[in-house]
Design a protein around this motif. Sequence first.
Motif, PDB file in Angstrom:
ATOM      1  N   ILE A 156      91.414  60.451  74.700  1.00 12.30           N
ATOM      2  CA  ILE A 156      90.093  59.879  74.394  1.00 12.30           C
ATOM      3  C   ILE A 156      89.342  59.570  75.683  1.00 12.30           C
ATOM      4  O   ILE A 156      88.145  59.868  75.818  1.00 12.30           O
ATOM      5  CB  ILE A 156      90.246  58.625  73.527  1.00 12.30           C
ATOM      6  N   PHE A 157      90.033  58.962  76.650  1.00 11.20           N
ATOM      7  CA  PHE A 157      89.376  58.646  77.924  1.00 11.20           C
ATOM      8  C   PHE A 157      88.946  59.927  78.630  1.00 11.20           C
ATOM      9  O   PHE A 157      87.823  60.025  79.138  1.00 11.20           O
ATOM     10  CB  PHE A 157      90.328  57.850  78.810  1.00 11.20           C
ATOM     11  N   PHE A 158      89.822  60.908  78.662  1.00  7.65           N
ATOM     12  CA  PHE A 158      89.528  62.174  79.334  1.00  7.65           C
ATOM     13  C   PHE A 158      88.321  62.869  78.704  1.00  7.65           C
ATOM     14  O   PHE A 158      87.389  63.277  79.401  1.00  7.65           O
ATOM     15  CB  PHE A 158      90.768  63.066  79.273  1.00  7.65           C
ATOM     16  N   ALA A 159      88.323  62.981  77.370  1.00  6.27           N
ATOM     17  CA  ALA A 159      87.257  63.708  76.682  1.00  6.27           C
ATOM     18  C   ALA A 159      85.915  62.998  76.827  1.00  6.27           C
ATOM     19  O   ALA A 159      84.897  63.628  77.156  1.00  6.27           O
ATOM     20  CB  ALA A 159      87.615  63.877  75.206  1.00  6.27           C
ATOM     21  N   THR A 272      83.657  68.412  90.953  1.00  7.34           N
ATOM     22  CA  THR A 272      85.076  68.775  90.837  1.00  7.34           C
ATOM     23  C   THR A 272      86.013  67.635  91.233  1.00  7.34           C
ATOM     24  O   THR A 272      86.982  67.347  90.508  1.00  7.34           O
ATOM     25  CB  THR A 272      85.385  70.024  91.675  1.00  7.34           C
ATOM     26  N   PRO A 273      85.782  66.935  92.360  1.00  5.63           N
ATOM     27  CA  PRO A 273      86.672  65.806  92.683  1.00  5.63           C
ATOM     28  C   PRO A 273      86.679  64.734  91.596  1.00  5.63           C
ATOM     29  O   PRO A 273      87.731  64.146  91.295  1.00  5.63           O
ATOM     30  CB  PRO A 273      86.093  65.264  93.992  1.00  5.63           C
ATOM     31  N   LEU A 274      85.530  64.459  90.989  1.00  2.18           N
ATOM     32  CA  LEU A 274      85.461  63.469  89.918  1.00  2.18           C
ATOM     33  C   LEU A 274      86.189  63.967  88.674  1.00  2.18           C
ATOM     34  O   LEU A 274      86.815  63.178  87.956  1.00  2.18           O
ATOM     35  CB  LEU A 274      83.996  63.160  89.590  1.00  2.18           C
ATOM     36  N   THR A 275      86.102  65.263  88.425  1.00  4.38           N
ATOM     37  CA  THR A 275      86.825  65.834  87.287  1.00  4.38           C
ATOM     38  C   THR A 275      88.323  65.636  87.438  1.00  4.38           C
ATOM     39  O   THR A 275      89.023  65.299  86.478  1.00  4.38           O
ATOM     40  CB  THR A 275      86.511  67.332  87.158  1.00  4.38           C
TER      41      THR A 275
END
Length: 364
Positions: A156-159, A272-275
Amino acid sequence: MNASVTTPSFAQSVWLVTERELGSKLRSKSFLISSAILFVIVLAGVLWGGFAAQNENRIPIAVTPETASAVEGMDGLEVTDAADADEARELVTAGDVDAALVPGGAEPFGFTLVGDEDVPSGLVQQFSVSPAVELLATDATDGFLRYIVAIGFGAIFFAAALTFGSTIASSVVEEKQTRVVELLISAIPTRALLAGKVIGNTLLAMGQIIGIAAIATVGLTVTGQDMLLAGLGGPIAWFAVFFLFGFVLLAALFAAAGAMVSRQEDIGATITPLTYLVMAPYFLVIFFNDNPLVLTIMSYVPFSAPVGMPVRIFVGEAQWWEPLLSLAVMLAACVAAILIGAKIYENSLLRMGARVKLREALAG
């Protein structure tokens, strides 16, 4: 004489941008459809888990000569006779049965239900008077349930964080590319524009989290998983609190990352780093959900605390003060991220052409 034009205050400017963000998303068919699909998936998962639990095979249970009469006439049990209480406990430890009913226990039942790490909830519910429960293992949390709950929080957090964070960054780049941002900051302060974007998307993300929690509650209630629901109440509440501040932290950084480029094609390099930061908690709980040390470290790192701390609360590994300390660390990190993100956003927003380097964005 021309009437003077009233300049909106900072708070009014923030609210105008917030309304704009909320309105654009709520009018978007893709956002509404994706949210509906997410809710359906959550509901289906909860219902499937509940009905699967109700349709389990017969529960193997060991009884002694003194307790055999207590289970006569009960459906769904596979009874194994043991000579005495010690033999019944040995069957539980060996994994031959899920539980054992042995003499001794508080009145009026007078018997004790013995389990290893836990006892089947459906078995306890079959007795008209609940027996005392004794667990032989020190870890009282079912390993599979622990895994599912950890994956649930992580997914849930990831999505939510990745979906709304990427949306913020893309929105900033689109406004730069179309020169709309020049019109916006001529009417409102730059920081008000950033704050409105962060608040608007945070409200949308929290709306999804609350919707998921409500759907999960309904699903658990319908399928009779009241014990699991009671155990998840506190962790879900803490997850919502940590997610709120964790998302604000990430949203400010995603907006700053979007401001550093002028074309949609270049946005991947800055986000990308934040991803990776958003993905890390999800994969950590997949591989280390049963590792107390890793979960403890996760619960104090701002980017993973929204996943690590609720899982530790669910399994009973967190002391009462730990969520408060972790939240204090999260708040400090949130303030720092907002200040850094705002500086990068202000210094990069009107720069067109090549990607702005991080050092230049911080230096102005």
